[in-house]
Design an enzyme around this catalytic site. Structure first.
Site, PDB file in Angstrom:
ATOM      1  N   ASP A   9       0.779  -1.251   0.000  1.00 23.21           N
ATOM      2  CA  ASP A   9       0.000   0.000   0.000  1.00 23.21           C
ATOM      3  C   ASP A   9       0.808   1.298   0.000  1.00 23.21           C
ATOM      4  OD1 ASP A   9      -1.924  -1.932   0.207  1.00 23.21           O
ATOM      5  OD2 ASP A   9      -2.964  -1.059   1.919  1.00 23.21           O
ATOM      6  N   ASP A  51      -4.597  -0.586  -1.800  1.00 23.06           N
ATOM      7  CA  ASP A  51      -5.947  -0.386  -1.314  1.00 23.06           C
ATOM      8  C   ASP A  51      -6.701   0.192  -2.517  1.00 23.06           C
ATOM      9  OD1 ASP A  51      -7.265  -0.789   1.122  1.00 23.06           O
ATOM     10  OD2 ASP A  51      -7.122   1.319   1.702  1.00 23.06           O
ATOM     11  N   HIS A  53     -10.419   1.121  -3.260  1.00 21.42           N
ATOM     12  CA  HIS A  53     -11.800   1.211  -2.802  1.00 21.42           C
ATOM     13  C   HIS A  53     -12.745   1.828  -3.833  1.00 21.42           C
ATOM     14  CE1 HIS A  53     -10.491   0.145   1.174  1.00 21.42           C
ATOM     15  NE2 HIS A  53      -9.924   1.292   1.467  1.00 21.42           N
ATOM     16  N   SER A  59     -15.562   1.308   4.803  1.00 20.47           N
ATOM     17  CA  SER A  59     -14.594   1.806   5.793  1.00 20.47           C
ATOM     18  C   SER A  59     -14.588   3.331   5.886  1.00 20.47           C
ATOM     19  CB  SER A  59     -13.188   1.309   5.455  1.00 20.47           C
ATOM     20  OG  SER A  59     -12.653   2.027   4.354  1.00 20.47           O
ATOM     21  N   HIS A  70     -10.312   7.434   0.958  1.00 27.67           N
ATOM     22  CA  HIS A  70      -8.907   7.280   0.552  1.00 27.67           C
ATOM     23  C   HIS A  70      -8.805   6.151  -0.469  1.00 27.67           C
ATOM     24  CE1 HIS A  70      -9.517   4.262   3.691  1.00 27.67           C
ATOM     25  NE2 HIS A  70      -8.614   3.547   3.062  1.00 27.67           N
ATOM     26  N   LYS A  95      -6.948  -4.682  -3.414  1.00 32.36           N
ATOM     27  CA  LYS A  95      -7.741  -5.258  -2.322  1.00 32.36           C
ATOM     28  C   LYS A  95      -8.770  -4.258  -1.805  1.00 32.36           C
ATOM     29  CE  LYS A  95      -4.349  -3.922   1.095  1.00 32.36           C
ATOM     30  NZ  LYS A  95      -5.078  -2.739   1.598  1.00 32.36           N
ATOM     31  N   GLU A 102     -14.557  -4.594   4.532  1.00 28.81           N
ATOM     32  CA  GLU A 102     -13.210  -4.097   4.791  1.00 28.81           C
ATOM     33  C   GLU A 102     -12.255  -5.255   4.555  1.00 28.81           C
ATOM     34  OE1 GLU A 102     -10.956  -2.221   4.451  1.00 28.81           O
ATOM     35  OE2 GLU A 102     -10.929  -0.820   6.128  1.00 28.81           O
ATOM     36  N   ALA A 130      -0.035   0.305   6.361  1.00 35.30           N
ATOM     37  CA  ALA A 130       0.341   0.835   7.666  1.00 35.30           C
ATOM     38  C   ALA A 130       0.632  -0.353   8.579  1.00 35.30           C
ATOM     39  CB  ALA A 130      -0.798   1.682   8.251  1.00 35.30           C
ATOM     40  N   CYS A 134      -2.701  -2.831   7.421  1.00 38.21           N
ATOM     41  CA  CYS A 134      -2.525  -3.737   6.278  1.00 38.21           C
ATOM     42  C   CYS A 134      -1.246  -4.551   6.329  1.00 38.21           C
ATOM     43  CB  CYS A 134      -2.653  -2.950   4.981  1.00 38.21           C
ATOM     44  SG  CYS A 134      -4.377  -2.427   4.736  1.00 38.21           S
TER      45      CYS A 134
HETATM   46  C1  VGL Z   1      -5.042   0.850   5.490  1.00 38.45           C
HETATM   47  C2  VGL Z   1      -6.446   2.106   6.795  1.00 38.45           C
HETATM   48  C3  VGL Z   1      -7.423   2.015   5.848  1.00 38.45           C
HETATM   49  C4  VGL Z   1      -3.684   0.244   5.301  1.00 38.45           C
HETATM   50  C5  VGL Z   1      -6.023   0.747   4.530  1.00 38.45           C
HETATM   51  O1  VGL Z   1      -3.241   0.136   4.144  1.00 38.45           O
HETATM   52  O2  VGL Z   1      -3.041  -0.106   6.319  1.00 38.45           O
HETATM   53  N1  VGL Z   1      -5.267   1.518   6.621  1.00 38.45           N
HETATM   54  N2  VGL Z   1      -7.215   1.333   4.723  1.00 38.45           N
HETATM   55 ZN    ZN Z   2      -8.519   1.513   3.075  1.00 34.36          ZN
END
Ligand code: VGL
Ligand code: ZN
Length: 186
Positions: A9, A51, A53, A59, A70, A95, A102, A130, A134
């Site tokens: 990510d 990510d 979406h 989420s 995001h 993903k 989620e 993060a 993830c």
């Molecule tokens: C993530 C918060 C929301 C990540 C993804 O990639 O860790 N964190 N969506």
């Molecule tokens: Zn996300």
């Protein structure tokens, strides 16, 4: 063992000035690029998760979730950071594409475990963001699929420092190995 690198990510929206900033994330890009070069030079496979979406993702706060909007599909925020030097043959794994689910793990609903196993890959090195979302869920799912898993501790960043430490400890307790640039053996 057959090794692969998973970069989690590293997208604009998660970078320091993005929509859901992971502070300090831009600073790990040089280390990630070195891992990419190292793995490429050994002919190892490289996977980059993103990510990805839909704009009404569950989420998002508008739907009662935790996050501001995001990484919306096909937006600049969802693109990989321009300094990330992904090779052309990188496997991109999208993903959390289902509006109603989620998915913090790169394995969830993506077929990733199947495609890695079909190439006899059995050892994974995980970096990116993060740490406590993830990265953690991807590493723990990798263990559950019986991969040997290394966490590249000099190339991860979390949203919350304390929560990230707790997450690293949880990963280690469950069997993830800590590794870093000057220790890694390919
Ligand atoms: C993530 C918060 C929301 C990540 C993804 O990639 O860790 N964190 N969506
Ligand atoms: Zn996300």
């Amino acid at each position: 063992m057959v090794k692969a690198l998973i970069v989690v990510d590293m997208q604009n929206d998660f970078m320091d000035d993005g929509a859901l900033p992971v502070h300090g994330s831009v600073a790990i890009i040089p280390a990630i690029n070195r891992y990419i070069e190292l793995f490429s030079s050994k002919g190892a496979k490289i996977i980059a998760t993103r990510d990805w979406h839909p704009e009404n993702h569950i989420s998002f706060r508008s739907r009662g979730g935790l996050w501001p909007p995001h990484c919306i599909q096909n937006t600049k925020g969802a693109q990989f950071h321009p300094s990330l030097r992904l090779a052309k043959n990188t496997l991109i794994v999208s993903k959390a594409t289902d509006p109603d689910k989620e998915a913090y793990s790169g394995f969830q609903g993506t077929g990733l475990a199947y495609s890695l196993k079909s190439e006899s890959i059995d050892e994974l090195y995980v970096c990116g963001v993060a740490t406590e979302y993830c990265v953690k869920n991807t590493a723990l799912d990798a263990l559950a699929y019986s991969f040997k898993v290394h966490l590249l501790t000099d190339a991860i960043k979390g949203i919350d420092e304390e929560a990230s430490k707790v997450a690293v400890q949880e990963m280690v307790n469950k069997g993830v190995l800590k590794d870093s640039l000057n220790a890694v053996k390919l």
